[in-house]
Design an enzyme around this catalytic site. Structure first.
Site, PDB file in Angstrom:
ATOM      1  N   GLU A   1       2.408  -0.884   4.438  1.00 24.58           N
ATOM      2  CA  GLU A   1       2.312   0.468   4.232  1.00 24.58           C
ATOM      3  C   GLU A   1       3.404   1.348   3.883  1.00 24.58           C
ATOM      4  O   GLU A   1       4.622   0.933   4.620  1.00 24.58           O
ATOM      5  CB  GLU A   1       1.364   1.212   5.278  1.00 24.58           C
ATOM      6  CG  GLU A   1      -0.057   0.767   5.211  1.00 24.58           C
ATOM      7  CD  GLU A   1      -0.939   1.429   4.266  1.00 24.58           C
ATOM      8  OE1 GLU A   1      -0.516   2.260   3.560  1.00 24.58           O
ATOM      9  OE2 GLU A   1      -2.129   0.904   4.386  1.00 24.58           O
TER      10      GLU A   1
ATOM     11  N   THR B   1       0.495   5.582   1.597  1.00 18.87           N
ATOM     12  CA  THR B   1      -0.474   5.852   2.842  1.00 18.87           C
ATOM     13  C   THR B   1      -1.157   7.205   2.299  1.00 18.87           C
ATOM     14  O   THR B   1      -2.022   7.555   3.254  1.00 18.87           O
ATOM     15  CB  THR B   1       0.621   6.399   4.053  1.00 18.87           C
ATOM     16  OG1 THR B   1       1.628   7.453   3.642  1.00 18.87           O
ATOM     17  CG2 THR B   1       1.362   5.223   4.416  1.00 18.87           C
TER      18      THR B   1
ATOM     19  N   HIS C   1       0.790  -1.185   0.038  1.00 21.11           N
ATOM     20  CA  HIS C   1      -0.095   0.163   0.010  1.00 21.11           C
ATOM     21  C   HIS C   1       0.760   1.299  -0.071  1.00 21.11           C
ATOM     22  O   HIS C   1       2.045   1.200   0.369  1.00 21.11           O
ATOM     23  CB  HIS C   1      -0.973   0.090   1.333  1.00 21.11           C
ATOM     24  CG  HIS C   1      -1.696  -1.168   1.592  1.00 21.11           C
ATOM     25  ND1 HIS C   1      -3.111  -1.113   1.430  1.00 21.11           N
ATOM     26  CD2 HIS C   1      -1.239  -2.166   2.195  1.00 21.11           C
ATOM     27  CE1 HIS C   1      -3.297  -2.594   2.007  1.00 21.11           C
ATOM     28  NE2 HIS C   1      -2.423  -3.081   2.289  1.00 21.11           N
TER      29      HIS C   1
END
Length: 294
Positions: free
Chosen positions: A115, A48, A46
């Site tokens: 993340e 952020t 991912h």
């Protein structure tokens, strides 16, 4: 007599060695089942869309979480990068949300989330998106982290996916600027073989229209479980094609069902899935290919 009692005592003790005491009961572990699999089967990457401080706040005090966070500029200890572990790996983190990949739903249960601090994208007045690059120091921290997780849980390269892969209708991270090809060269994540893509192009130009239904079925078979099998280039299909292109062909992510996207999907199936099963289950003839050297 004493010797016999000693032998009996040893036998009883050894026979009870599979018992372990817990709070108010014993557990007998003498019948282990082979019908198991690792809880962790995927790593989901991912970004952020925030800075370091706010990323930490959101992932520790907000309503989402991830197992690891890679800061914008990881610090070093003994010439090695430092990453932040926010959730123990044996616990479930809330990073994937409503997600689907192959025959799995709700990938929070079976994945580790990582993340990476990154601003995502900005949009100009004409609606054009500019994607923020990732720092090389972040990628240098990500590589050993993911390799270690892959080794410990026996995770294959193709099971390293992005949030946009498992939730393509609502997510775009880790985004167009994420260096999937660079990571694939390190054994992290899937990547098609260029020669196989060329074979499946079979002389067509990259942006020539492809077979929409073939592409839909190829994407569904590879992993994009939410793609419809309508044969129509509807809005949902275009979103999923665009997510696929962000991962495997970031130079053009218009969401069109072109020949190169079709060829990439077929090349990935040939490399990581089962082309014969794909063709037989979908009643397609094997696509005509022009082999290198022909």
């Amino acid at each position: 007599m004493t010797r016999n009692l000693l032998i009996l005592f040893v036998f009883i003790i050894s026979g009870c060695s599979t018992l372990s005491s817990r709070q108010g009961y014993y557990v007998d572990t003498s019948y282990p089942s082979r019908n198991t699999s690792e809880r962790v089967q995927y790593v989901v990457l991912h970004y952020t869309v925030s800075n370091d401080d706010y990323s930490i706040y959101l992932l520790t005090k907000g309503q989402v979480s991830s197992h690891y966070l890679i800061p914008s500029q990881p610090t070093q200890k003994d010439n090695q990068p430092v990453v932040l572990q926010l959730v123990p790996e044996e616990l479930k983190a809330w990073h994937a949300g409503d997600s689907h990949w192959r025959y799995h739903s709700g990938l929070n249960d079976i994945s580790i989330g990582i993340e990476i601090v990154n601003e995502g994208f900005s949009v100009d007045k004409k609606g054009n998106k500019t994607w923020a690059p990732f720092n090389q120091s972040q990628i240098s921290a990500l590589i050993p982290l993911v390799k270690d997780i892959m080794q410990r849980y026996n995770i294959p390269a193709q099971n390293i996916v992005g949030h946009s892969d498992i939730a393509p209708l609502r997510k775009e991270d880790p985004g167009r600027a994420f260096p999937w090809e660079t990571l694939a060269k390190q054994g992290i994540g899937a990547w098609p073989d260029a020669a196989t893509v060329t074979n499946y192009l079979s002389g067509r130009s990259a942006y020539e229209p492809g077979n929409v239904l073939l592409l839909q079925k190829a994407l569904r078979f590879y992993g994009y479980a939410e793609v419809p099998l309508s044969g129509q280039l509807d809005a949902q299909t275009q979103k999923i094609i665009r997510a696929f292109q962000m991962h495997f062909r970031p130079r053009n992510i218009e969401g069109k069902a072109d020949a190169e996207t079709e060829a990439i999907a077929l090349a990935l199936i040939e490399k990581y899935r089962d082309m014969s099963r794909f063709l037989s289950s979908n009643q397609f003839e094997r696509p005509q290919v022009q082999h290198v050297g022909d």
